[in-house]
Design an enzyme around this catalytic site. Structure first.
Site, PDB file in Angstrom:
ATOM      1  CD  GLU A  31      -1.475  -4.388   8.906  1.00 25.63           C
ATOM      2  OE1 GLU A  31      -1.139  -3.199   9.102  1.00 25.63           O
ATOM      3  OE2 GLU A  31      -2.008  -4.788   7.856  1.00 25.63           O
ATOM      4  CG  HIS A  81      -1.778  -1.211   1.273  1.00 29.87           C
ATOM      5  ND1 HIS A  81      -1.867  -2.030   2.361  1.00 29.87           N
ATOM      6  CD2 HIS A  81      -2.590  -1.736   0.329  1.00 29.87           C
ATOM      7  CE1 HIS A  81      -2.702  -3.016   2.090  1.00 29.87           C
ATOM      8  NE2 HIS A  81      -3.161  -2.873   0.867  1.00 29.87           N
ATOM      9  CG  HIS A 102       1.125  -4.204   5.193  1.00 29.05           C
ATOM     10  ND1 HIS A 102       0.206  -3.930   4.217  1.00 29.05           N
ATOM     11  CD2 HIS A 102       1.878  -5.227   4.728  1.00 29.05           C
ATOM     12  CE1 HIS A 102       0.384  -4.759   3.197  1.00 29.05           C
ATOM     13  NE2 HIS A 102       1.389  -5.553   3.479  1.00 29.05           N
TER      14      HIS A 102
END
Ligand SMILES: [Zn+2]
Length: 336
Positions: free
Chosen positions: A216, A59, A152
């Site tokens: 994450e 992303h 991420h």
């Protein structure tokens, strides 16, 4: 510093370097492969047999992990870090990184394991390229150790700041020693998945036989505003992995929380309603009896599980897709 150490700068500027291969004074070879893709090969005498894939920016707006990979690569290019592992650095979505957005046309991390073939556009082409880069990097030598961390940051806040998603493959047990390594890197919780997925780490895990994780690491912020995302433990663990040093002797999972998926909440129609606050944090606990969601034909999602928590709520997904995941504590009995 070697020019190829500035992979992030080259990528953000959209520049292809004229010299594709450079050597550090200690004999480490840097090779530019493609936009946002650079391979590091240690001198043969130091090679410890680990093939380490480090990716970030799948992303495009996940700046803290992108900056972390940039620091690692610069350390190698300055001859300060001395790799014992082969490493592939990947910045996942260069065009979205340049725009500072999560994606250009669609979520790149839902296009792996062949899903890109049913799609088109920038992200579909990039997912195909990333699969080839990863497959070529790991190659056919099965005698080496394959490890992939896909870094991420999340869109929303989280009760548990740093956690890992561990992909699934039929007949393959999740590895306790890999979780111990993650715990030493500051990862507080792991979600053990129980079905196939179309993310990048699911691809390298199931198709390429790597140990692979989506990490994450906190909430996404703009470049230079990441002081609230603390990656110190992960960074020193990655230094150790790159240089082939062991991190601590006390291998244990103490304090690490394990979860497994209980149910995926699927949105079936435009009347779907998710009854949680828009800013609810990941890992928020939900009591049994809680009416979580409603959909057409009197479909109701009521929490039945003890210790249930919600992650990745998103009522705006397309019909037929996952609008939230209900997870429950896992005792780790299935680890090997
Ligand atoms: Zn992400």
């Amino acid at each position: 510093m070697l020019a190829l150490g500035k992979l992030l700068e080259l990528t953000l500027a959209g520049h292809e370097p004229s010299a594709k291969i450079q050597l550090t004074p200690d004999g480490t070879r840097l090779r530019w492969l493609d936009e946002g893709a650079l391979e590091v090969t240690p001198p043969a005498a130091r090679d410890n047999g680990l093939d380490l894939l480090l990716s970030a920016g799948i992303h495009g707006n996940e700046t803290a992990p992108i900056e972390l990979l940039d620091r690692l690569l610069r350390g190698i290019a300055r001859n300060e870090l001395h790799p014992a592992a082969r490493i592939l650095f990947l910045f996942g979505n260069p065009e979205a990184m340049r725009r500072g957005e999560r994606y250009v046309e669609q979520d790149l991390n839902r296009l792996f394991s062949g899903r890109h073939e049913q799609s088109s556009g920038f992200e579909a082409i990039r997912a195909c390229d990333l699969e080839h880069l990863a497959a070529n990097f790991f190659g056919k030598d099965t005698g080496r150790t394959r490890l992939h961390y896909d870094l991420h940051t999340a869109i929303r806040g989280s009760k548990i700041e740093q956690f890992a998603l561990y992909p699934w493959q039929e007949g393959r047990a999740h590895s306790r020693s890999e979780l111990e390594r993650l715990r030493a890197a500051g990862i507080e919780a792991v979600l053990l998945q129980n079905k196939a997925s179309i993310t990048f780490s699911a691809y390298t895990y199931a198709q390429l036989g790597a140990e692979a994780f989506t990490l994450e690491l906190g909430k996404a912020r703009a470049f230079g505003q990441n002081e609230l995302v603390n990656l110190d433990l992960l960074e020193s663990a990655l230094h150790a992995l790159i240089e082939g040093r062991e991190v601590g002797e006390d291998s244990t999972l103490d304090g690490m929380q394990l979860f497994s998926v209980s149910r995926e909440v699927i949105k079936h129609s435009d009347s779907f309603q998710l009854h949680v606050p828009a800013d609810i944090e990941n890992f928020t606990e939900l009591e049994p009896g809680y009416l979580l969601a409603e959909d057409i034909a009197d479909t109701r999602w009521i929490v039945e599980e003890q210790g249930a928590r919600i992650i990745f709520p998103n009522p705006k997904v397309k019909n037929g897709l996952r609008a939230a995941i209900l997870i429950v504590p896992d005792d780790g009995a299935g680890l090997a």
